[in-house]
Design a protein around this motif. Structure first.
Motif, short mmCIF file in Angstrom:
data_model
loop_
_atom_site.label_atom_id
_atom_site.label_comp_id
_atom_site.label_asym_id
_atom_site.label_seq_id
_atom_site.Cartn_x
_atom_site.Cartn_y
_atom_site.Cartn_z
N ALA A 200 -67.13 31.54 4.90
CA ALA A 200 -67.64 31.37 3.44
C ALA A 200 -68.88 32.38 3.54
O ALA A 200 -69.33 32.81 4.58
N TYR B 207 -64.85 31.50 -0.44
CA TYR B 207 -64.62 30.65 0.59
C TYR B 207 -63.49 31.23 0.99
O TYR B 207 -62.30 31.83 0.32
N LYS C 57 -61.49 26.14 1.31
CA LYS C 57 -61.72 25.74 -0.12
C LYS C 57 -61.70 24.43 -0.38
O LYS C 57 -60.52 23.97 -0.27
#
Length: 124
Positions: free
Chosen positions: A49, A60, A65
């Motif tokens: 990230a 991300y 995610k």
């Protein structure tokens, strides 16, 4: 010189949560974007990230995610990684990284400064 120190790693069960922190010193923290990377056993270091200088932009890896959230507090020179719904594949050493530019970046070579890493182990 920039120094990054991660903390918050440890052992957690699948489905659990963990929050990593990274404190920066040695330069104006709010000047650059920050990132988190990880390196699992026998694997290459991979992007997790990233967050822009003012925190208004994040990005991300697909694998995290919707489960992980990156944030930063420039007043405390700290960037965080909130890890929720962890799975065994999240087991890795997690590294904090800082770059000079203000924009998010997912490439390792975009980051000039790295922490020493903190171990996260997901196991039942």
């Amino acid at each position: 010189q920039v120094r990054l120190v991660e903390s918050g790693g440890g052992s957690v069960q699948p489905g659990g949560s963990l929050r990593l922190s990274c404190v920066a010193s040695g330069r104006t923290f709010s000047n650059g974007a920050m990132g988190w990377f990880r390196q699992g056993p026998g694997k290459e270091r991979e992007f997790v990230a990233t967050i822009s200088t003012n925190g208004d932009s994040t990005f991300y890896a697909n694998a995290v995610k919707g489960r992980f959230t990156i944030s930063r507090d420039n007043a405390k020179n700290t960037v965080y990684l909130q890890m929720n719904s962890v799975v065994p594949e999240d087991t890795a050493v997690y590294y904090c990284a800082a770059r000079a530019g203000p924009f998010t970046a997912s490439i390792r070579t975009e980051y000039a400064y790295w922490g020493q890493g903190t171990q996260v182990t997901v196991s039942s």
